[in-house]
Structure formats: C-alpha cells, structure tokens
Design a protein around this motif. Structure first.
Motif, short mmCIF file in Angstrom:
data_model
loop_
_atom_site.label_atom_id
_atom_site.label_comp_id
_atom_site.label_asym_id
_atom_site.label_seq_id
_atom_site.Cartn_x
_atom_site.Cartn_y
_atom_site.Cartn_z
N PRO A 745 1.05 -1.23 0.00
CA PRO A 745 -0.07 -0.04 0.10
C PRO A 745 0.91 1.29 0.06
CG PRO A 745 0.07 -0.94 2.23
CD PRO A 745 0.64 -1.78 1.25
N GLU A 746 0.61 2.09 -0.84
CA GLU A 746 1.13 3.38 -0.81
C GLU A 746 1.19 4.19 0.46
OE1 GLU A 746 1.59 7.45 -3.63
OE2 GLU A 746 0.23 5.69 -4.28
N VAL A 747 2.26 4.44 1.06
CA VAL A 747 1.99 5.30 2.36
C VAL A 747 2.34 6.80 2.03
CG1 VAL A 747 3.31 5.37 4.62
CG2 VAL A 747 3.09 3.38 3.52
N GLU A 748 1.33 7.43 2.40
CA GLU A 748 1.49 8.90 2.35
C GLU A 748 2.45 9.56 3.51
OE1 GLU A 748 -0.98 13.02 2.08
OE2 GLU A 748 -2.06 10.96 2.49
N ARG A 749 3.68 10.00 2.95
CA ARG A 749 4.49 10.77 3.90
C ARG A 749 4.23 12.01 4.18
NH1 ARG A 749 10.27 9.11 1.09
NH2 ARG A 749 8.88 8.75 -0.44
N ARG A 750 3.42 12.38 5.30
CA ARG A 750 3.04 13.46 5.73
C ARG A 750 3.94 14.10 6.71
NH1 ARG A 750 -1.82 14.57 3.90
NH2 ARG A 750 -3.06 12.81 3.01
N ALA A 751 4.27 15.44 6.39
CA ALA A 751 5.29 16.18 7.70
C ALA A 751 4.34 16.42 8.79
CB ALA A 751 5.70 17.42 6.83
N PRO A 752 5.07 16.62 9.84
CA PRO A 752 4.18 16.90 11.15
C PRO A 752 3.60 18.29 10.94
CG PRO A 752 6.66 16.54 11.62
CD PRO A 752 6.46 16.38 10.05
N ALA A 753 2.22 18.42 11.54
CA ALA A 753 1.55 19.47 11.31
C ALA A 753 2.33 20.80 11.96
CB ALA A 753 0.23 19.53 12.14
N VAL A 754 2.13 21.82 11.47
CA VAL A 754 2.92 23.15 11.88
C VAL A 754 2.44 23.08 13.28
CG1 VAL A 754 3.09 25.48 11.65
CG2 VAL A 754 2.95 24.05 9.81
N GLY A 755 1.22 22.87 13.59
CA GLY A 755 0.70 23.07 15.11
C GLY A 755 0.00 24.49 15.29
N ASP A 756 -0.10 24.91 16.41
CA ASP A 756 -0.94 26.16 16.70
C ASP A 756 0.15 27.31 16.68
OD1 ASP A 756 0.78 26.12 19.22
OD2 ASP A 756 -0.91 24.88 20.08
N SER A 757 -0.21 28.21 16.95
CA SER A 757 0.64 29.75 16.65
C SER A 757 1.29 29.83 18.08
CB SER A 757 -0.28 30.66 16.77
OG SER A 757 -1.09 31.22 17.61
N ILE A 758 1.73 28.91 19.07
CA ILE A 758 2.45 29.11 20.13
C ILE A 758 3.80 29.46 19.77
CG2 ILE A 758 3.43 28.12 22.37
CD1 ILE A 758 0.54 26.90 22.69
N ALA A 759 4.44 30.39 20.14
CA ALA A 759 5.89 30.49 19.90
C ALA A 759 6.66 29.77 20.40
CB ALA A 759 5.91 32.16 20.18
N ARG A 760 7.79 29.54 19.77
CA ARG A 760 8.99 28.55 20.26
C ARG A 760 10.28 29.38 20.47
NH1 ARG A 760 4.66 25.61 20.39
NH2 ARG A 760 4.61 23.78 19.18
N ARG A 761 11.16 29.10 21.35
CA ARG A 761 12.25 29.81 21.80
C ARG A 761 13.47 29.18 20.86
NH1 ARG A 761 13.63 30.63 27.83
NH2 ARG A 761 11.96 32.08 27.42
N VAL A 762 13.89 29.94 20.08
CA VAL A 762 14.98 29.33 18.71
C VAL A 762 16.08 30.16 19.25
CG1 VAL A 762 15.44 28.84 16.38
CG2 VAL A 762 12.86 29.01 17.21
#
Length: 884
Positions: A745-762
């Motif tokens: 079966p073809e497996v759809e490779r999906r990227a993780p969801a961007v998620g909510d708009s909570i800011a990350r410390r980068v």
C-alpha cells in the motif's frame, strides 16, 4: 798409397789353369823373342830371354809356372840353336856348366820372386785391411802426401766434402777441406798443414763448420796426425773428422733444457701460485715461496709433512680421488676446492696436478699448482646473486655493445617484448626493439647523448615481437666502460609505464574535463546570480505600494534559488557516485505515477523551449522493484537532456512498455543528435558533447552519468542510439518487471503539522551575520522568539542562559565548531531536552554520521526547504514535553 796401386797384380795363389796359361804365354814369348834375336846375336847368350820369361812367370803365375818356363825354355833354346842335321848340341848353351849356371840363376830368380811375391801379398793385405777399415769406420778420413795433397778419402769423407776419391786425388787439402768458425765465419787454419809442419797431432777448435762442395755446412770435430815411414820421417798426414750436427743439437737441447730448468726454477720461486711437489703417499717434497704466502707455512714447516696439512677435514675424501687419477696417469686440470691456511682460514683454490713418472714410467709423485681463486669465487657468488636479482626483477634489464647487439636481457624483459630465449634477443638488433617511427629518435639522438653524458632517460615505446603491441617504457640507459674508461656498451633498467601513461592520458583528459566543468559551473552559478541581483534591485527601487513588482521579484528569487539548489544537489550526487555512496530504498512500485512525476518536474523546461512531448504508456499497470524517487530522477534527467539538446519547437517522445520480463522506457528526440565518436563517452562525468556557445544549455554534465549509475544500481541497463549529428537520439532504459500481486500500500509521507501559533524559543547560531539575520526574519514571521549567536562558545553560554526549545546551528563556527558546541550542550542536564539541528553546507553521508555522533537530532543542508524548517520548529514543543 792409393788403393789402385796394386789393382792389376794377383794377391792370391793362381789356379792350375792360370799357372799353365801363364807358363805358355811367358814361354812362347821368350822363345819367340830369342828366335828373332838369333839373327842378331846368333848363338851368344842362348837363354837370355828365358830369364825374363822365368821372372815374369814367377810374378804372374808363381813358382810352378816359373819352374816350367825355366826348364821348357832351356830345352826350347837348345833345340832352337842345334844344327840343322837334327842333332842336339849342349855345347851351344855353354855345356854342362852353362846349363848349371842357367839353372842356378833361374832358382835365384824364382826364390827372389817368391819372396817378393810374398811381400807384395802381405803389403796388399795390409792395404786392403786399411782400406776396409777406413771405409767401415763412422768417421771421415782424408790422407795427404808430404805436400798436403789428397791421396785418399773414405766414403764418409766423400759424403761430407761432396768430393769423390778420384776427384779429390792430388787436390790441395784446402780445396777439399774448407772449414770456418761457426760464430765468426772466419776461415780456420788447415790442421793437416800444421800436423805436417810440426809433426804432432793437431785438433780443431770448437764450433768449426765444414763447407762442402755445394756450399752446405756441417758442424765437425776433427784431428790431424802425421804419417811416418819406416825411418820415422813424415811422409804424409791423415785427417780424421766427424759430423757433430746431432751432437750440437743435443748440446743446444741440453743447454735449452738447462736454461728452461733455470727459468722454471725462477718461475717457481717467483710465482704467486703455490707450487708443491708431493709423493703419492702425500708427503710434501718441495714448497715454494708462493705456497708459503698462500698457506702461511714456511718450507721447513711443510716439507716432510702430509698434504693433509692444508686440506680441511671435510675435504680429505677428495685426496683419495686425486691420487687414483694420478696413478692412472691422468692430469687434473683446474679442480676447484677449499683449502685451509695456517691460521685456520678457509680459502677457495684451483688445483692443477700433473703426475711425475720414474724412468720405468711408473707414477711416483705429483706436481701441484695451487691458485687462490677466493676473490673470483666470491665475485662469482656475488655475480650469481646479482644475476638472480636481475632475472627476478620485474623491470626490463638489458645490455648491448656499442653496435647495438644485445648480449643480456633478463626474463621479465624477454617476456615484455615477446621473445622466448636470450639467443633470440642476441640475434635482434637494438633498433628492432622500438617502433619504426621512434628508432631515429633513439638510435641517432638519445644513445649518442647517453654516450656523451654517461646516462639518460626517455619514455619510448617498445615493440612486442609477437603481437606488435606497443609497451611504453621509462627507458633509463647508462654507458658501460672498461677499466680504462673506454665506452664498451649500454645497459638499461627500464620500467613498464604503459598503465601510468594511460593513467596520465586519463588524468590529462580528466583535467580537461575538470577545467570544462569548472567553467561550466561558474557559468551555471552566474546564470541565477544575475536574476537574483536584478530581483533585489527591483525590490529596492519599487515604488511604495508596488506589490506587483514585489510578487514578480519574489517568484524570480524563488526559481533561481531552486535552480541553485538543483545545481548543489547535482554536485552532491556526483560526489556520491564517485565514492559509491548512493543508496536505494527499493520497493515494488507502479511505473506510471513515477513517469508522470518526472514529466511534471521538467514541464517548465519543456514549456520554455516550446517542445512537444508525446507519451505512450501501457494500458495496464507496470510494476518494477525500484526506488521511486531515484527512478523519477532517471526519467526526469533523460527528458531534461532531450529538452536541452533539441532546438526550440522540437519533438520529444516518451514511452514505456513491457517486453517479456523487462520494463522498457524510451526517451527519443529529433534534436542535434550524437556523433559516433562521442557515444562511448556520453555517460562519463562532466561530459557534454556539444559545448558551442550558440547551443549553450543549463547543467553540469552530470545528469547522464547519474542516469547510468542509478539504472545499473537497479540491476538494469541504459543504451543510447543516434544515427549521427542532426538525426536526433534515443535512450532506452531496461529494468526487471515484477508482478502486480501483493502490491505494497502506498504510504503517504506527511510532515508533522505546523501546530498552533504558540511561539518557540529558537537559538540561531551562524558565523554569517546575514545568514543568521535572514533566517531570524523568516522564523519571526511565524511569531517565534529568536535569539542569535555567532561562535560556538557564545552559543553554549546563550543556550545555558536561555534554555531554548530548539537550536539551529552551523558547523563551521569560530572558537568552538558546531560539533564541539553541541557536545558541550548535550553534556549538561539542561541540554538533554533541546532539539539540536545542524544546518550546514556539508551534506555527505559521513557528515551526517558525524553530526549524529556529536548529538544533533537532525542534519539539514543549506539552502533548507522553508516549509520543512517550519515543521521542524513547530515540533520542538511537543518533543520537549515528551522528554520532560
């Protein structure tokens, strides 16, 4: 005193017939003579003629003939003188007294005749005895009279002088006997004259030579003695001489032998070789100075000792064999063995041994000449080792004279040029070893230079005599010289550089391709730089509120950045190909979706050149065991290649079908075509067969190399066909087809969801301020909290202070590189939960492995995909929560 003086007189008692005949002749003569005298003298002296007849008869016939003549003569005369009346008258002869006187006188005549006859016979006997003696002795004898004239020669004298006795008789002795001094050639005094003069025996001096009648010479030894008569007076001379040629030869031979013996003695004494005489029992009898020098024993120490004094114990058995050979009378020549010196040193010697026999021919001793050959034996051993090295060398080693006639070639050299034996090489002139077009350069140019300079080196082609193939050699030659420094030949130690030469040609070609590639790379990099620069300037110069210009410029920037990304990816693929690092993720996949994906990737390129693409796909599903992404790359590269090398408005055909157990993909075009000489190199790295400016196309010449590598990694083949320039080209890919059953079966490779708009410390760490600022702007648009650091040490301090959710860190940092900075962060408790992402231009597999070993969670290669980066940053919160 000649031997003919009495040759007419009888010397033996006459026979009866001789007596009778003598008597008749004498008697008849006497009577006849008296008869004729009768007319003159009458009866006077009646028997006068009988006396002479009696004496003659006595002389020639002996006493019996004389008596007969006397008596019969008396009777005859009486009868002849008697009167005519027939009466005999004794008175006519003097009567009885007359007859008595006649008889007495006749007796006296007969007696004296007999005495004289006896004396004559005795004298003749002595003469004959002397004559026979002279003729019988081996010496030459010449007699002379008192005047020095020759009276006789014996046969030996005749032979030596060349004169016969008859020819020499009466000749002066000097004319017959000519003698000179052998050394001075001056005449020598006649010895006979001196003997006659002095009356003594005279001998000639030594070295006298007799010159015979015809001029021949005879060395002689002689003496002369006077001949004396009964009164002791000198009456002649006798010269006795002999030919001493053989004696002189013997004397010379003895003198020569003596001289030879002296020379041999001097040679023995001065010889560098040891010369030893020994008995068959091994006892040493003589020991020369050479033996003393060689073995270290003085003659007093060696003479009388056994020869084993100088024979090593393990060589004693050889002495038995030597003695057996000598007893058989055979000479031993140049027998090489070992001997031992007085100090125990073993030396190699060459023995020449000759048997010495006694007067009976029995071998009783031996003469031994011993020569030290230790240096030669050692030199030969070294030579053998040297020859062994030469023969076992893999280089071509050869030697020849100045005329180019080889006299040595080692085995490897013979094999290199296709010769079987050294004899074949000796019959092959040096010039024949090279190709005809190279011979003048070698024979007339290079070798004279080697002869002048002593050595030289060139790279030249040797000819294989069997196959005719060329073999490139580093031909190193030096001049061979004798002890006087005169050149005698050439020697070479040459290496086969055929492979290196080929590699050199390959390197030249590779260097040419590299230069072409660098020029092409510079061109390909400059192409996007121009629109990038233009787009930036357009944004800067736009009117306020001109969103259209910003949108167009943004699209340009996006396309050109993607183009540069493709160039970078191609370069990475080229590196992976050269290092064999490409890996496939194979699965059973349908071919049609892969082809469609590939078409989509090149559709902008097709549109740009206004090409018409015709596809022919199989109605049924066709499956292959392949890496879908890489196979799409193969088809896309073939389509891109067709598009770039087909003039604008051209046609391209893409087809896929099943042929037996194979899936066959063809990409054809009506483009510029391929020349036949370029077909073999078409799939080589960085090769573009048409680089004319008017046909300049995008790309680095890597695409087809990647096609061939990826297809072969899949177990397939790729072929190209072109009828020539202007006739288009066709590429055919063949892969193994697989069954459609059990399709995964073809497996759809999906990227993780961007998620909510909570800011990350980068925390962004990059020594490039522009790179850090631009990345910070991108992430700030998403509402993330951004912090920056520009070296590794600052990054560690900032991370410890801020405790970020995620760190985006470059590898090539000052003070501490990215790997070390990551390790230090991971070593802290607070750093265990931080997401560490390496962002770098290094994208090789070992770079990724090194990042992972340092503690990085992810490894991204610049330029990053913006959406991918946002997904990674968005996932940082959930990862942190999980770890806490």
């Amino acid at each position: 005193m000649g031997e003919d003086a009495h040759s007419t007189l009888p010397v033996h008692s006459p026979s009866a017939t001789a007596v009778v005949l003598t008597a008749i002749v004498c008697l008849g003569t006497a009577l006849a003579l008296r008869y004729f005298l009768n007319a003159t003298i009458g009866n006077a002296l009646p028997v006068v003629t009988v006396f002479g007849a009696t004496a003659a008869a006595q002389w020639y016939g002996g006493r019996y003939a004389a008596i007969s003549v006397a008596l019969l003569g008396l009777v005859g005369c009486v009868l002849m003188l008697s009167p005519a009346d027939g009466r005999t008258r004794v008175d006519e002869v003097g009567g009885v007294l007359g007859i008595g006187a006649f008889l007495f006188t006749s007796v006296v005549i007969i007696v004296f005749g007999e005495v004289a006859r006896a004396a004559r016979v005795a004298a003749h006997f002595r003469s004959e005895t002397l004559r026979i003696t002279l003729h019988s002795i081996g010496d030459a004898v010449i007699t002379t009279d008192i005047r020095g004239h020759v009276t006789s020669l014996n046969a030996v004298a005749e032979s030596l002088t060349g004169w016969t006795a008859a020819q020499a008789a009466g000749q002066p002795l000097d004319a017959i006997f000519r003698v000179v001094n052998e050394n001075t050639r001056q005449p020598v005094d006649n010895p006979a004259a001196r003997a006659l003069r002095e009356g003594t025996v005279v001998g000639l001096a030594n070295h006298t030579v007799l010159i015979d009648r015809d001029g021949s010479e005879h060395p002689i030894d002689d003496s002369a003695a006077p001949i004396r008569d009964a009164d002791g007076q000198v009456s002649g001379c006798v010269l006795v001489f002999r030919d001493v040629t053989a004696q002189r030869h013997l004397e010379r031979e003895r003198a020569s032998q003596l001289q030879t013996a002296r020379v041999l003695a001097a040679i023995v004494d001065s010889s560098d070789d040891a010369i030893v005489r020994k008995r068959l029992d091994g006892t040493i009898e003589t020991w020369n100075a050479g033996a003393e020098r060689l073995f270290g024993y003085r003659p007093d120490d060696a003479i009388g000792q056994h020869i084993s004094l100088v024979i090593p114990p393990d060589r004693l058995h050889e002495e038995e064999q030597i003695v057996a050979t000598l007893k058989a009378g055979r000479r031993i020549n140049h027998f090489e063995t070992e001997r031992v010196r007085a100090d125990g040193t073993r030396i190699w010697v060459s023995l020449t041994i000759s048997p010495i026999a006694d007067e009976n021919g029995a071998v009783v001793a031996a003469s031994k000449i011993v020569r030290d050959v230790t240096p030669r034996v050692h030199a030969e051993a070294e030579r053998e080792r040297f020859v062994s090295v030469l023969q076992n060398s893999q280089d071509f080693i050869g030697m020849c004279d100045l005329q180019g006639v080889p006299w040595f070639v080692n085995r490897a050299g013979l094999e290199m040029v296709g010769l079987d034996t050294l004899e074949q090489a000796k019959l092959t002139p040096l010039a024949e070893f090279f190709f005809p077009e190279d011979r003048t350069r070698v024979i007339d140019g290079f070798l004279p230079q080697v002869l002048r300079d002593g050595q030289g080196e060139i790279e030249i082609r040797f000819r294989h005599f069997k196959t005719g193939a060329a073999r490139w050699m580093a031909y190193k030659v030096l001049t061979l010289r004798d002890r006087t420094g005169t050149p005698t030949g050439f020697a070479t130690v040459s290496q086969d550089v055929t492979e290196r030469k080929a590699r050199g040609d390959d390197l030249i070609e590779a260097d040419r391709r590299k230069n072409e590639f660098l020029a092409m790379l510079a061109h390909e990099l400059r192409n996007p730089l121009a629109p990038l620069s233009n787009a930036v300037q357009a944004i800067r110069r736009r009117e306020p509120g001109d969103e259209q210009t910003v949108a167009v410029a943004t699209d340009i920037l996006d396309r050109q950045i993607r183009q540069m990304s493709r160039l970078v990816n191609d370069l990475l693929d080229a590196s992976r190909i050269s290092r064999g690092k490409i890996e496939l993720r194979r699965a059973r996949v349908a071919l049609r979706p892969i082809i469609e994906e590939a078409i989509e990737t090149v559709r902008p390129l097709l549109a740009r050149f206004e090409h018409t693409l015709t596809t022919t796909l199989p109605p049924d599903a066709l499956y292959v065991d392949a890496d879908a992404g890489r196979l799409s790359q193969v088809i896309g590269n073939l389509l891109a290649n067709a598009a770039k090398f087909t003039d604008k408005g051209g046609r391209i055909w893409l087809s896929a079908e099943r042929q037996g157990d194979e899936a066959v993909i063809r990409v054809a075009d009506d483009g510029i075509g391929i020349a036949p000489e370029h077909l073999q190199t078409l799939f080589d790295m960085f090769v573009q067969v048409d680089t004319a400016i008017e046909r300049s196309r995008d790309g680095l010449g890597i695409g087809l190399t990647l096609v061939k590598t990826l297809v072969e990694l899949h177990g397939g083949t790729v072929q190209v066909h072109s009828a020539g320039l202007g006739c288009g080209s066709e590429f055919t890919v063949r892969l193994a087809a697989v069954s459609a059953a059990a399709e995964s079966p073809e497996v759809e490779r999906r990227a993780p969801a961007v998620g909510d708009s909570i800011a990350r410390r980068v925390l962004i760490v990059d020594d490039s301020v522009d790179a850090a600022e631009s990345l910070a702007m991108l992430l700030a648009f998403e509402g993330h909290e951004i912090h920056k650091a520009h070296d590794g040490a600052d990054a560690v301090r900032t991370a410890e202070r801020l405790r970020p959710d995620i760190v985006l860190m470059d590898i090539g940092l000052p003070i501490l590189n990215g790997y070390e900075a990551c390790r230090r962060i991971r070593s802290q408790t607070w750093g265990e939960t931080i997401i560490m992402v390496a962002i770098t231009g290094w994208g090789q597999e070992e770079d990724r492995e090194q990042s992972e070993a340092a503690g990085f969670d992810l490894h991204l290669v610049k330029p990053m995909d913006y959406d991918e980066l946002l997904r990674i940053v968005a996932s940082a919160r959930s990862r942190t929560s999980a770890k806490t």
